[in-house]
Structure formats: C-alpha cells, structure tokens
Design a protein around this motif. Structure first.
Motif, PDB file in Angstrom:
ATOM      1  N   GLU A 178       0.848  -1.191   0.000  1.00  0.00           N
ATOM      2  CA  GLU A 178       0.000   0.000   0.000  1.00  0.00           C
ATOM      3  C   GLU A 178       0.885   1.244   0.000  1.00  0.00           C
ATOM      4  O   GLU A 178       1.164   1.842   1.041  1.00  0.00           O
ATOM      5  N   ASP A 179       1.327   1.595  -1.172  1.00  0.00           N
ATOM      6  CA  ASP A 179       2.200   2.739  -1.345  1.00  0.00           C
ATOM      7  C   ASP A 179       1.658   3.560  -2.510  1.00  0.00           C
ATOM      8  O   ASP A 179       1.480   3.038  -3.621  1.00  0.00           O
ATOM      9  N   PHE A 210       2.806   4.897 -10.240  1.00  0.00           N
ATOM     10  CA  PHE A 210       3.895   4.985 -11.207  1.00  0.00           C
ATOM     11  C   PHE A 210       4.734   3.715 -11.330  1.00  0.00           C
ATOM     12  O   PHE A 210       5.740   3.721 -12.032  1.00  0.00           O
ATOM     13  N   GLY A 211       4.368   2.639 -10.654  1.00  0.00           N
ATOM     14  CA  GLY A 211       5.202   1.441 -10.664  1.00  0.00           C
ATOM     15  C   GLY A 211       5.242   0.725 -12.001  1.00  0.00           C
ATOM     16  O   GLY A 211       4.238   0.621 -12.699  1.00  0.00           O
ATOM     17  N   ASN A 212       6.434   0.221 -12.378  1.00  0.00           N
ATOM     18  CA  ASN A 212       6.625  -0.593 -13.567  1.00  0.00           C
ATOM     19  C   ASN A 212       7.342  -1.887 -13.200  1.00  0.00           C
ATOM     20  O   ASN A 212       8.250  -1.900 -12.361  1.00  0.00           O
ATOM     21  N   LEU A 213       6.961  -2.964 -13.857  1.00  0.00           N
ATOM     22  CA  LEU A 213       7.495  -4.287 -13.559  1.00  0.00           C
ATOM     23  C   LEU A 213       8.881  -4.455 -14.174  1.00  0.00           C
ATOM     24  O   LEU A 213       9.101  -4.104 -15.332  1.00  0.00           O
ATOM     25  N   VAL A 214       9.823  -5.025 -13.389  1.00  0.00           N
ATOM     26  CA  VAL A 214      11.181  -5.276 -13.883  1.00  0.00           C
ATOM     27  C   VAL A 214      11.693  -6.599 -13.322  1.00  0.00           C
ATOM     28  O   VAL A 214      11.149  -7.138 -12.361  1.00  0.00           O
ATOM     29  N   GLY A 245      16.966 -11.832 -11.087  1.00  0.00           N
ATOM     30  CA  GLY A 245      16.173 -13.056 -11.084  1.00  0.00           C
ATOM     31  C   GLY A 245      14.905 -12.986 -10.270  1.00  0.00           C
ATOM     32  O   GLY A 245      14.164 -13.970 -10.192  1.00  0.00           O
ATOM     33  N   LYS A 246      14.616 -11.842  -9.656  1.00  0.00           N
ATOM     34  CA  LYS A 246      13.408 -11.692  -8.857  1.00  0.00           C
ATOM     35  C   LYS A 246      12.457 -10.696  -9.518  1.00  0.00           C
ATOM     36  O   LYS A 246      12.884  -9.792 -10.223  1.00  0.00           O
ATOM     37  N   ILE A 247      11.176 -10.888  -9.247  1.00  0.00           N
ATOM     38  CA  ILE A 247      10.164  -9.954  -9.730  1.00  0.00           C
ATOM     39  C   ILE A 247      10.238  -8.696  -8.872  1.00  0.00           C
ATOM     40  O   ILE A 247      10.273  -8.750  -7.636  1.00  0.00           O
ATOM     41  N   ALA A 248      10.273  -7.546  -9.526  1.00  0.00           N
ATOM     42  CA  ALA A 248      10.375  -6.285  -8.794  1.00  0.00           C
ATOM     43  C   ALA A 248       9.557  -5.213  -9.504  1.00  0.00           C
ATOM     44  O   ALA A 248       9.236  -5.335 -10.692  1.00  0.00           O
ATOM     45  N   ILE A 249       9.217  -4.182  -8.767  1.00  0.00           N
ATOM     46  CA  ILE A 249       8.501  -3.035  -9.317  1.00  0.00           C
ATOM     47  C   ILE A 249       9.303  -1.789  -9.003  1.00  0.00           C
ATOM     48  O   ILE A 249       9.678  -1.547  -7.853  1.00  0.00           O
ATOM     49  N   VAL A 250       9.578  -1.028 -10.044  1.00  0.00           N
ATOM     50  CA  VAL A 250      10.359   0.185  -9.863  1.00  0.00           C
ATOM     51  C   VAL A 250       9.450   1.397 -10.020  1.00  0.00           C
ATOM     52  O   VAL A 250       8.542   1.405 -10.862  1.00  0.00           O
ATOM     53  N   CYS A 251       9.658   2.394  -9.202  1.00  0.00           N
ATOM     54  CA  CYS A 251       8.905   3.644  -9.283  1.00  0.00           C
ATOM     55  C   CYS A 251       9.911   4.759  -9.534  1.00  0.00           C
ATOM     56  O   CYS A 251      10.702   5.105  -8.656  1.00  0.00           O
ATOM     57  N   HIS A 252       9.851   5.277 -10.749  1.00  0.00           N
ATOM     58  CA  HIS A 252      10.812   6.306 -11.113  1.00  0.00           C
ATOM     59  C   HIS A 252      10.248   7.173 -12.210  1.00  0.00           C
ATOM     60  O   HIS A 252       9.761   6.671 -13.225  1.00  0.00           O
ATOM     61  N   GLY A 253      10.288   8.477 -12.009  1.00  0.00           N
ATOM     62  CA  GLY A 253       9.844   9.405 -13.045  1.00  0.00           C
ATOM     63  C   GLY A 253      10.991   9.725 -13.977  1.00  0.00           C
ATOM     64  O   GLY A 253      11.969   8.986 -14.090  1.00  0.00           O
TER      65      GLY A 253
END
Length: 390
Positions: free
Chosen positions: A263-264, A270-274, A278-286
């Motif tokens: 809950e962020d 703005f999160g994008n999947l990356v 080797g792990k699933i991650a979500i990056v938030c970057h403008g």
C-alpha cells in the motif's frame, strides 16, 4: 514399415557421412569447432546434412550451447527506423558493451511497426494489432504466427517459456469498455473504463492455433508496463477492484493468480514491472528524482522489500537537460537509463546507486534521427531454428 523406414534413414545418414570430408573428425572436436561459430553459421550448417543436423539439434549440443550463452548474457537493442520502415536487432556484451557487437536485420511490411516483448531463451515475440511474429535475433530468422482471434484493437500480449515441457507460449488479452460502473471512483457516469475481456493463448509450434481461456479475475491490464517471465510463469501489472495488482499466469497449468501490492501511493501510480537479479520487482521512477525498488521476496506470502536510491538527472551528470526512461537493472546492481527520444549516436546511462557513480555507454551504428530504440537485458544467444508455425 517402421523398421524399413529407419533402415532407409540410416542409409541416408551413412551416405551423408561418406561424402562429408569432416566425417573423420572426432565428435568432441566437431562440437568444439561449432562452439566457436556464430549462431547464424551454426543454424545454416544444420541444413548441410542429416549428420550435422543430428549434432547441432541434438539435446547434448543444445544444452551445452544454452549453458554457455546463459553465462554470458547480452544486451539486445530493437531498433526501428521510421524513414526506411525497417527493424533490426543489435546485441553486445552486457559486461563490456563496447567490446563485442553483432547485428541482424528484418525488413517489415511498409505499413507495420511491431512492438516487441522482452526476449526469452533467445527468441523474441512481436505484435502489430492482430498480426504477430516470433524470431531469433541471433540468426535473423522470423516466422509469422496465426492472427490473434479478435476484432478488438486494444491487445496486450506476454511472451514466455515453460521449461518442464520445453514450450514457448504467448498470452494475449483484449479489452472492452464498461459504462457507468459503480466499482470505480470517477464521478462521470459515462466514463468508459477498459476491462480485459478475452484471454487466449498460443503454443508456438506447427499447426498451433489460439485457444480461449477462462479467467475468474476481472481486471484491466496495464499496457504501459510490459510483462516478464520467470520460471515458467509470466507476470504483468493490472488493476483489480480499483487497485494495482500483480497478476501471474502459469504457462504449464494455464491458471491465473493475483497478488496484492504494498500500500504505497507512488507504487500504485507509477510502478513498472522489472526483473531484478532473477526476482520480480517493481520500480517507481519518473523522468528524474529518486527511485524506489520493491522486490517480491515471497509470492505466496506476498512479502516485499523496499530499496531507495537517488538517481541524478542527465543534466546533473552531463549538463544536457534531456528526459530519460528507466530500462532495467543489471545483475551488478547498475540502473540503466535511456534518453527520450533516442539520441544519435545512441547512448544510455549506467548508474551505480552504491558507488553513486554514472557512466555513459555509446553504441555506435544504430541511431539516426528517425530511430526508435528499445533496450532489453539478459538476452541469451541461440542457434535454434524455428519450425514453420502455419
């Protein structure tokens, strides 16, 4: 009948070997020679004779080549030049991009521009509307897939590999709109919120067709964030009950599942999947400012860990006030940022958050004023030849 057919086949193989000047060379030496060739040369050699085909397409050599390629992942650039209506792929060493380059071209129809998914196992999938292709960028071989079975224009696709049965699959989803839905927060009762309607999958192979699937989760995929594949499961971001969620599709069982996200507010917006080591991650970057990285530590328990780093702008580094797009994270931890639009000559920025060090990597020969360039990571070279699908 079967024994007779096998006898004829053996006879043909014997004739091939009799006329093959390399027949006196030991198998181990042949394999050693093959491993030094380019993927395109190996693929062509597989058509010379049944004997060479049996070596090159055999499981032992394929596993050996795959193991070596996986230990030497490469960067892959999908380049589209609008002035010539042409796609080509350029790859280079991921460790040292300036040391090793290769390029293959694929001429597109004059009215089509394909959008490509991240490569898997040496193959890459591209789609333009209902038209789809799959290809091997290392050999330049591309084949057309059956058209996606839909009249809708809004299509989202994910490409993946299922290792248990050694199958490549494509998941496609199309959307419709729902009027006046009470489950959304917008005040306009005539707002049309697109929702995923059709789910269909294609197993890549001869005479395969699109198959419709059932999905019990009513969701809306996020077309701006591409899906990724890990260990036989494809992941993509979607809205479910008005919240951004992580949807997974098991390529073997062909079942869907949904995981809640932290809950962020920034992540939700703005999160994008990356793929992060080797792990699933979500990056938030403008286009500038800090970067938050949420890493999925345990999918079953929906446990996430958060890392934060301040990413300097290109202006801070080089004095050039240009927007950048986040492209991914290398195994070294370096973050890759590419300028928007694609510059000529093309370059990208590698930034190490720990050392707070940035370096500019220039890739010669792929940029021009009309080029649109996309960067992919962990590309694995392959010598494999695709079967005719139709």
């Amino acid at each position: 009948m079967k024994k007779r057919g096998r006898k004829c086949k053996n006879t043909e193989e014997q004739r091939d070997e009799e006329h093959d000047p390399c027949s006196i060379i030991a198998l181990e030496l042949k394999v050693e020679i093959l491993m030094k060739l380019l993927p395109e040369s190996i693929a062509r050699l597989g058509f010379v004779s049944n004997h060479w085909s049996s070596i090159i397409r055999g499981k032992d050599f394929t596993d050996l080549y795959q193991t070596r390629s996986s230990s030497q992942p490469r960067l892959l650039f999908a380049v589209y030049r609008r002035n010539t209506q042409k796609h080509f792929f350029h790859s280079c060493s991921q460790e040292d991009p300036s040391s090793d380059h290769s390029r293959v071209s694929y001429t597109l129809n004059s009215d089509l521009r394909y959008c490509f998914n991240p490569p898997i196992g040496g193959f890459i999938f591209g789609r333009n509307g209902t038209k789809a292709i799959i290809g091997n960028p290392s050999t330049g071989q591309f084949v057309s897939l059956p058209r996606v079975k839909t009249n809708r224009k809004n299509i989202f696709s994910v490409f993946g590999y299922e290792p248990v049965n050694d199958l490549y699959k494509v998941l496609c989803m199309t959307v419709i709109t729902k009027r006046g839905s009470q489950s959304f927060k917008w005040e306009d009762p005539f707002y049309e919120e697109p929702m995923t309607e059709e789910h269909q999958v294609l197993t890549v192979g001869p005479k395969q067709k699109w198959r419709m699937l059932e999905c019990k989760f009513i969701h809306r995929h996020h077309s701006g964030s591409p899906g990724i594949c890990r260990n036989g499961v494809v992941y993509y971001l979607a809205s479910l009950n008005d919240e951004k969620s992580l949807v997974s599709f098991d390529l073997r069982s062909e079942d869907f599942n949904v995981s809640k996200l932290p809950e962020d507010y920034i992540l939700q917006q703005f999160g994008n999947l990356v793929n992060h080591s080797g792990k699933i991650a979500i990056v938030c970057h403008g286009y500038s400012g800090p970067m938050d990285l949420w890493v999925l530590e345990d999918a079953t328990k929906e446990e996430w860990s958060k890392f934060a780093a301040v990413i300097p702008s290109i202006k801070d580094i080089y004095g050039n006030d240009q927007k950048v797009m986040f492209c991914g994270i290398l195994a070294t931890g370096e973050t890759i940022l590419a300028p928007i639009p694609s510059p000529n000559p093309f370059f990208f920025i590698c930034y190490d958050p720990k050392e707070k060090d940035a370096r500019k990597v220039v890739i010669e020969g792929i940029g021009d004023d009309s080029a649109v360039i996309r960067v992919f990571f962990d590309h694995v070279e392959s010598h494999m030849v695709l079967p005719k699908v139709r």
